[in-house]
Write a protein that holds these residues in place. Structure first.
Motif, PDB file in Angstrom:
ATOM      1  N   PRO A   1       0.818  -1.209   0.000  1.00 47.25           N
ATOM      2  CA  PRO A   1       0.000   0.000   0.000  1.00 47.25           C
ATOM      3  C   PRO A   1       0.859   1.270   0.000  1.00 47.25           C
ATOM      4  N   ALA A   2       0.409   2.264  -0.744  1.00 44.74           N
ATOM      5  CA  ALA A   2       1.106   3.553  -0.754  1.00 44.74           C
ATOM      6  C   ALA A   2       0.604   4.391   0.416  1.00 44.74           C
ATOM      7  N   LYS A   3       1.518   5.112   1.042  1.00 41.89           N
ATOM      8  CA  LYS A   3       1.121   5.950   2.178  1.00 41.89           C
ATOM      9  C   LYS A   3       0.604   7.289   1.665  1.00 41.89           C
ATOM     10  N   SER A   4       1.335   7.857   0.714  1.00 47.23           N
ATOM     11  CA  SER A   4       0.841   9.076   0.077  1.00 47.23           C
ATOM     12  C   SER A   4       1.425   9.160  -1.318  1.00 47.23           C
ATOM     13  N   GLY A   5       0.991  10.153  -2.066  1.00 42.40           N
ATOM     14  CA  GLY A   5       1.431  10.269  -3.448  1.00 42.40           C
ATOM     15  C   GLY A   5       0.428   9.613  -4.362  1.00 42.40           C
ATOM     16  N   SER A   6       0.626   9.796  -5.664  1.00 41.77           N
ATOM     17  CA  SER A   6      -0.352   9.241  -6.594  1.00 41.77           C
ATOM     18  C   SER A   6       0.318   8.401  -7.674  1.00 41.77           C
ATOM     19  N   ILE A   7      -0.388   7.397  -8.131  1.00 43.26           N
ATOM     20  CA  ILE A   7       0.075   6.564  -9.242  1.00 43.26           C
ATOM     21  C   ILE A   7      -0.995   6.638 -10.329  1.00 43.26           C
ATOM     22  N   THR A   8      -0.581   7.018 -11.537  1.00 39.33           N
ATOM     23  CA  THR A   8      -1.525   7.077 -12.645  1.00 39.33           C
ATOM     24  C   THR A   8      -1.059   6.132 -13.738  1.00 39.33           C
ATOM     25  N   VAL A   9      -1.946   5.262 -14.179  1.00 40.32           N
ATOM     26  CA  VAL A   9      -1.605   4.313 -15.236  1.00 40.32           C
ATOM     27  C   VAL A   9      -2.535   4.539 -16.419  1.00 40.32           C
TER      28      VAL A   9
END
Lengths: 249, 278, 308
Positions: free
Chosen positions: A55-63
């Motif tokens: 799991p990511a704690k913060s930030g964003s991932i865009t696919v």
């Protein structure tokens, strides 16, 4: 054109250990991008965060233009697939190759499973003779080919590669790297590849990011690296180390 | 042959299994002086079993035979098991790939080194501690007194491997067998550890057998290289002459690795010929 | 096709082929390898023979038994010593003990199979779900398991039977309820070791639901150790059932259940030893059979004892 993967300020923490400290990255569609670093640099964690395995704690991932939430839906897995490092651990010990390849098709409800399995095995150079074998009846290289076939069978556009050849012998490594290049060219895939080996990354990727202790050290193109046009000492050290042992008299 | 430290002639290691005999090593011969010898091969080439047979660490179900396997003129195979054990650590030492598995996890690093020394030499506790600290310093551990009291899980891989080298060298062996000593380490740490190993081996005039899958690393580190394939030696040559290797296997192995600055797409692959294994 | 097909392959080669041509061949080949490993172990083979004999006896008890198991000859045949007419002698009601033991095998099998069919799936389900889900689910399921484990099996079974009322069905239920917790433990431990493996991650990356992962990928890995454990427990189950029968809480007379038979033979154990001795011996043999079989299965199926 929208980038295939775009990551902004990604943080991942395990209990109190910060594995990724705000990493940003952009991979263009159809590009092959490398992540280089030593153990603990967070390069594998970055892949796992994209795949949704940590799991990511913060930030964003865009696919492909879609920003991902905490949960990945089935459609995501038809876009993004992953090949793991250890070919001995990534195949289920009690399933035949056939069963392994059928599973993703069953999950996503494909009807033409028979042909797809044939085609996938042919594509990775295994053919039908391997279809009903168990993992323990395959060599390391063959296992990795099966893992690649499994990743490709859902026809993703992005492949995450976590040190796909580091557990293999050099000669087998060459075969697997060639296979990966070939499927990428044929299917116009986007690669995000992790390795500790600069030579492999420069061979496979157009651009790369050097990582250390969960942070990006620098972004380079392969030709910059080949020409030793690097900024940071850490990268220079890695480059020197990759040239083998030099005796200081 | 006064310069010969180790003499191996027609070494064979066989594993009887349910499905038949597996010949891991099939007639390997070489001799070693006080030099660095690399043994290179891919998995299943028998390189590790060769090292283990010399060390006397072959699993009990296997059969080891040789026309000659002698350390400094002493026949190792004819020797009683007790004497052979005493020889291990005292005259021959071995470093394995991952220090995590070869160091005792419940004993402090310092105590392990002291124990090793005291099984081979009659020295007082104080002197043993003294020498262990000196040894830790020799492997470039900055704060030997602190590391002395640490347990293996409290140190990094590179530090663990240095401690392992210190432990192996404490009794002053003449022959060191290093089986993939740096494969589990990060590349930058790898070179530090190799540097330490290199310096100690040449200072003490030891013989070194360096077993690795990495042909290029071995070539840059060793004086001489033996290339193994399917349990046999296919080529023996000076490390400096590796570029002129004759055997197609050696050349294939050299060629198939990607190199920075040499663009080749696709990479040349090894075309294995059955006659190589014959 | 090619020349290799022209030469008739021996059945053994076909089974051991490392490039099987069909799903069936792969499965049979795997079974054959396990069978070879199993049959190489003589004691395990003996265990298997004992269990097969038990099955045969239970199936053909009507044909094999020379007398009725429930109606004795009270006038002429009370407490006779073993002889050609009554191989194991007769009991206090003049019934032929040999016939009663033959019929008793049916009850033994009934108990053992029912317990296995009820307890093993419960244990497997609880264990794998707890192990895979982790967190709260795991904590709750495992505390429940611990509560069951905290009592000695026989005492707990006694309590259940006391509440449900004596009788063989209730005894089976009580034993089943008390014997699933160890299976849950095993299944959970096994699940924890594979949960983080790459091949389970790979299935997650296929988009499989947790339910599917547990059912199709984790459970099959736990089943072999569970089979081994259940087989080894069979002896214990028989003894518990016999114990309940002995205490009068299991099968009720005149049912020819072995434990109950021992209980009623207790009064004559010094003078007419065969009345309690014969069923005791039967329990011993069958328990031994299950134990030997379990040990053999462990060697043949246990994935940890080397691959293949």
């Amino acid at each position: 054109m929208t980038p295939a993967i775009s990551i902004d300020g990604l943080e991942v923490a395990f209990d109190r250990f910060r594995a990724l400290k705000g990493v940003s990255l952009e991979v263009k569609s159809g590009e092959s991008f490398g992540l280089v670093g030593e153990s603990g640099s967070g390069k594998s964690t970055l892949l796992k965060a994209i795949a949704g395995l940590v799991p990511a704690k913060s930030g964003s991932i865009t696919v492909n233009g879609k920003t991902l939430g905490a949960r990945r839906d089935k459609a995501f897995y038809r876009e993004v697939q992953m090949v793991f490092q250890d070919p001995y651990g990534s195949l289920h010990p009690r399933q035949t190759v056939d069963r392994l390849l059928q599973e993703p098709l069953a999950i996503h409800g494909f009807a033409d499973g028979e042909q797809r399995i044939q085609r996938a095995l042919d594509e990775v150079g295994l053919g039908n003779g391997f279809r009903f074998r168990y993992a323990h009846q395959l060599s390391g290289g063959q296992r990795q080919r099966v893992a690649i076939a499994r990743a490709l069978i859902l026809e993703p556009s992005i492949l995450l590669l976590d040190e796909p050849t580091s557990a293999l012998d050099a000669s087998v490594q060459a075969e697997v790297l060639n296979l990966l290049e070939e499927v990428r060219r044929r299917r116009k895939l986007t690669f995000l590849m992790v390795s500790h080996d600069l030579a492999i990354i420069t061979h496979m990727c157009e651009r790369l990011m050097v990582m250390q202790n969960g942070e990006a050290v620098e972004n380079l193109t392969a030709s910059q690296l080949i020409g030793h046009r690097v900024e940071k000492d850490y990268t220079r050290n890695l480059l020197r180390a990759s040239e083998g042992f030099v005796r200081t008299a | 042959m006064s310069g010969t430290l180790l003499d191996v002639d027609d070494l064979r290691v066989d594993f009887p299994t349910r499905t038949g005999l597996i010949q891991a090593v099939r007639g390997v011969s070489f001799s070693l002086g006080r030099e660095r010898l690399g043994i290179v091969g891919e998995s299943g080439s028998g390189k590790s079993q060769t090292g283990r047979a010399i060390m006397g660490l072959t699993p009990p179900q296997a059969r080891v035979s040789a026309k000659k396997l002698a350390l400094d003129g002493i026949d190792l195979l004819a020797m009683p098991a007790r004497q052979r054990r005493a020889l291990r650590g005292k005259r021959i030492a071995m470093i394995l790939q991952d220090p995590k598995y070869s160091l005792d996890p419940v004993m402090s690093i310092g105590r392990q080194i002291v124990e090793t020394l005291r099984t081979h030499e009659k020295v007082s506790k104080a002197e043993a501690r003294e020498r262990a600290l000196a040894m830790l310093e020799a492997v470039q551990i900055r704060d030997p007194a602190r590391v002395f009291d640490l347990h293996p899980h409290e140190v990094s891989g590179g530090m663990g491997q240095r401690a392992m080298i210190a432990m192996m060298l404490i009794a002053g062996p003449e022959l060191m067998i290093a089986d993939e000593p740096t494969s589990a380490l990060d590349v930058t740490v790898q070179l530090d550890v190799l540097g330490i190993l290199d310096r100690l081996v040449s200072e003490r005039g030891m013989g070194l057998i360096f077993i690795s899958h990495d042909l290029r690393l071995v070539a840059s580190f060793c004086d001489r290289v033996i290339v193994m394939y399917a349990g046999k030696v296919v080529e023996q040559l000076k490390a400096s002459e590796l570029r002129d290797a004759q055997h197609p296997y050696t050349r294939g192995l050299l060629n198939c690795m990607p190199r920075i600055g040499y663009e080749r797409h696709p990479l040349p692959v090894l075309d294995r010929k059955p006659e190589w294994a014959a | 096709m090619t020349a290799s097909d022209a030469r008739p392959l021996s059945r053994r080669d076909w089974l051991l082929s490392d490039r099987p041509a069909s799903r069936m061949q792969a499965r049979l080949g795997r079974a054959y390898v396990a069978w070879r490993r199993f049959s190489a172990n003589r004691l395990a083979f003996l265990g298997l023979l004992i269990i097969i004999a038990l099955l045969v006896v239970a199936a053909f008890a009507d044909v094999l038994a020379p007398y009725s198991p429930t109606i004795g000859d009270l006038k002429n045949a009370r407490l006779l010593a073993p002889s050609a007419a009554h191989w194991f002698g007769t009991d206090d009601l003049g019934r032929d003990i040999y016939s009663r033991i033959l019929f008793g095998s049916r009850w033994t099998l009934y108990v053992v199979i029912l317990v296995a069919v009820i307890a093993a799936p419960i244990g497997l389900l609880v264990g794998t779900v707890a192990g895979y889900a982790g967190g709260w689910t795991d904590a709750i399921l495992m505390r429940i398991t611990d509560i069951f484990l905290a009592f000695p099996k026989l005492i707990l079974a006694l309590a259940f039977v006391a509440a449900l009322g004596p009788g063989i069905e209730n005894a089976v239920l009580a034993i089943a309820i008390t014997s699933w917790p160890p299976y849950a433990r095993i299944a959970r431990a096994e699940t924890m070791t594979v949960r983080n493996s790459d091949y389970i991650k790979a299935v997650q990356l296929m988009g499989a639901s947790p339910f599917r992962i547990v059912l199709r990928h984790i459970m099959p890995l736990c089943i072999s150790s569970l089979i081994i454990r259940v087989t080894l427990d069979m002896a214990g189950i028989i003894l518990t059932a016999a114990g309940l029968g002995f205490l009068g809480l299991g099968a009720q007379p005149p049912l020819p259940e072995w434990g109950t038979m021992i209980a009623s033979g207790r009064r004559f154990v010094l003078d007419q030893w065969w009345v309690a001795g014969a069923p005791g011996f039967a329990i011993l043999i069958v328990s031994l059979g299950f134990n030997l079989l379990g040990d053999g299965l462990r060697d043949a199926l246990d994935p940890r004892s080397g691959d293949q």
